[in-house]
Scaffold this motif. Structure first.
Motif, short mmCIF file in Angstrom:
data_model
loop_
_atom_site.label_atom_id
_atom_site.label_comp_id
_atom_site.label_asym_id
_atom_site.label_seq_id
_atom_site.Cartn_x
_atom_site.Cartn_y
_atom_site.Cartn_z
N SER A 324 0.82 -1.22 0.00
CA SER A 324 0.00 0.00 0.00
C SER A 324 0.85 1.26 0.00
O SER A 324 0.42 2.33 -0.41
CB SER A 324 -0.92 0.01 1.23
OG SER A 324 -1.71 1.17 1.23
N SER A 422 -3.99 7.67 -1.51
CA SER A 422 -5.09 6.87 -0.97
C SER A 422 -6.31 7.68 -0.58
O SER A 422 -7.29 7.14 -0.11
CB SER A 422 -4.57 6.15 0.28
OG SER A 422 -3.98 7.12 1.14
N PHE A 426 -9.62 6.20 1.39
CA PHE A 426 -9.02 5.83 2.68
C PHE A 426 -8.45 7.06 3.37
O PHE A 426 -8.23 8.09 2.76
CB PHE A 426 -7.91 4.79 2.46
CG PHE A 426 -8.37 3.60 1.67
CD1 PHE A 426 -9.02 2.54 2.28
CD2 PHE A 426 -8.16 3.54 0.29
CE1 PHE A 426 -9.47 1.46 1.54
CE2 PHE A 426 -8.60 2.45 -0.46
CZ PHE A 426 -9.26 1.41 0.17
N ARG A 432 -5.32 2.06 4.18
CA ARG A 432 -5.57 1.23 2.99
C ARG A 432 -4.91 -0.15 3.17
O ARG A 432 -5.53 -1.18 2.91
CB ARG A 432 -5.01 1.95 1.76
CG ARG A 432 -5.10 1.16 0.47
CD ARG A 432 -4.79 2.04 -0.73
NE ARG A 432 -3.42 2.57 -0.73
CZ ARG A 432 -2.97 3.49 -1.60
NH1 ARG A 432 -3.77 3.99 -2.52
NH2 ARG A 432 -1.72 3.91 -1.54
#
Length: 443
Positions: A324, A422, A426, A432
């Motif tokens: 991520s 993100s 998120f 995330r």
């Protein structure tokens, strides 16, 4: 009494406020959004004045010095006003470094800085007393106030370097430079490059600069901009006299005729980019007189960084991997490069003007299906639609993981490597990554 105004009530802001108060400043913290409860509690406990959901000019423009959080662009009206009335606007690392005599190792770059900083700290802490700060963990200012380590490894972004005046690391590391955050630099790559190189601008002949000699942007900049510090490059492609290079599957590091040799097959982290991260970290350790045996052992037992090519779990012979932290194309490039099995790729988020061309060879060679996870997936669908048989879009992490589970077969990888920020779905890349891991474990 001098007045310190702190813009941004997050980790670096509150740390600066505490250090400022201790050093005799009259302190005021101002945040345009809401301040998290845990930070508010700290400010109230230490009787530091603060405001949220606004910036009051009357309480800010009378500052002697302003520390602004790296998230606030220089272009905003308030910052421009402060500059026009000649108030010094600096970053947390500049403010904090004024109150320590510690040996500073500053690590910056578009990618690899978190892994390199964490790895460097892991090696050094085996033998010396050292803190890890900057973009990681507790703020630098707070650590100077509470721990006062004799050494620090600092992970530093270009935004923090934009706000320095006298900040001078004894050892500076530049991992690489690729286009990133160009929205903050007038979409001008040169401005971003100049920003990264501010890490060496106050260094003298007694200091060191460790950098990737395979990076053409860095090489070209150094040709036209002489620097004072001693250069210790690292390379996977050519022999280096003073610095680090790769030969016959060994990393060879030479500083003033003193040499370390390490086999790469023993490194805990896989992938070419991690050989470079290991070279940078061990060059720092070698400079700071860490024993060769300690360096070797530390590189062999390092656990890696959360959300960076993190192996989550294997289900039905399918490996799920959380990357991520790949918030730009170059980071995803390293992730796809290191895949050694057919891959179901979860990608997407807030696009920072991405150019996906450099990923095409890997997508053609390794990716069997693409899951676009973002509010707006149109560009991804258009770019990769013809390259893979399966391309699906969703706005839910749980659904993305369920689709991946259906598409993947024994021996495959499922890789979350978004190549984007993100913030559309998120809170941040950590959120995330944690949602991905939770969804995978729910399978």
């Amino acid at each position: 009494m001098k007045r310190l105004v702190v813009l941004g009530g997050g980790e670096s802001g509150v740390g600066t406020a505490l250090l400022g108060k201790e050093k005799g400043f009259e302190v005021f913290v101002s945040d345009k959004g809401e301040i998290k409860k845990k930070y508010k509690d700290v400010l109230i406990h230490h009787e530091i004045e603060w405001e949220e959901n606004q910036h009051s000019d009357s309480k800010i423009l009378n500052a002697d010095v302003v520390m602004k959080s790296p998230g606030i662009p220089d272009k905003v009206e308030l910052v421009q006003k402060l500059i026009s009335i000649r108030v010094s606007v600096i970053s947390e690392i500049e403010f904090a470094s004024r109150y320590t005599d510690a040996t500073l190792v500053a690590i910056t770059g578009s990618n690899g800085k978190t892994t390199t900083a964490t790895l460097t700290h892991h090696v050094l802490k085996q033998q010396i007393n050292v803190g890890l700060a900057g973009n990681i963990g507790d703020s630098f200012a707070k650590q100077i106030l509470e721990k006062n380590y004799p050494n620090y490894v600092l992970e530093i972004s270009s935004f923090q370097l934009d706000g320095i005046v006298n900040f001078k690391p004894h050892i500076a590391v530049l991992t690489n430079i690729t286009p990133d955050h160009l929205d903050r630099y007038d979409n001008n790559f040169e401005n971003y490059v100049t920003s990264k190189f501010r890490v060496v601008e106050n260094q003298t002949e007694e200091d060191y600069f460790i950098y990737d000699a395979d990076d053409s942007v860095i090489r070209e900049w150094l040709i036209t901009h002489p620097i004072k510090s001693q250069k210790l490059p690292f390379s996977l492609l050519k022999d280096i006299e003073n610095g680090a290079y790769l030969k016959d599957k060994n990393i060879i590091i030479t500083i003033d005729n003193n040499q370390i040799i390490m086999p790469i097959n023993k490194l805990a982290l896989e992938g070419k980019h991690n050989i470079k991260n290991a070279m940078a970290a061990s060059t720092v350790a070698h400079l700071l007189k860490i024993r060769k045996q300690t360096i070797r052992e530390s590189l062999e037992n390092f656990q890696g960084v959360e959300h960076r090519l993190e192996n989550v779990v294997r289900i039905n012979k399918v490996q799920y991997i959380n990357d991520s932290k790949a918030t730009n194309v170059n980071a995803t490039y390293f992730a796809l490069e290191s895949m050694d099995a057919p891959t179901v790729w979860i990608v997407g988020g807030t696009d920072k003007g991405n150019d996906y061309k450099e990923l095409f060879p890997f997508v053609n060679e390794k990716v069997k299906a693409i899951i676009c996870l973002g509010v707006d997936n149109e560009k991804l669908m258009r770019t990769f639609g013809n390259m893979v048989d399966v391309i699906i879009e969703t706005q839910y992490m749980s659904e993305a993981v369920k689709i991946a589970y259906k598409v993947a077969e024994a021996g495959d990888n499922v890789l979350l490597s978004p190549a984007c920020a993100s913030f559309d779905l998120f809170e941040n890349y950590e959120d995330r990554g944690r949602q991905f891991k939770a969804a995978v474990r729910n399978l």
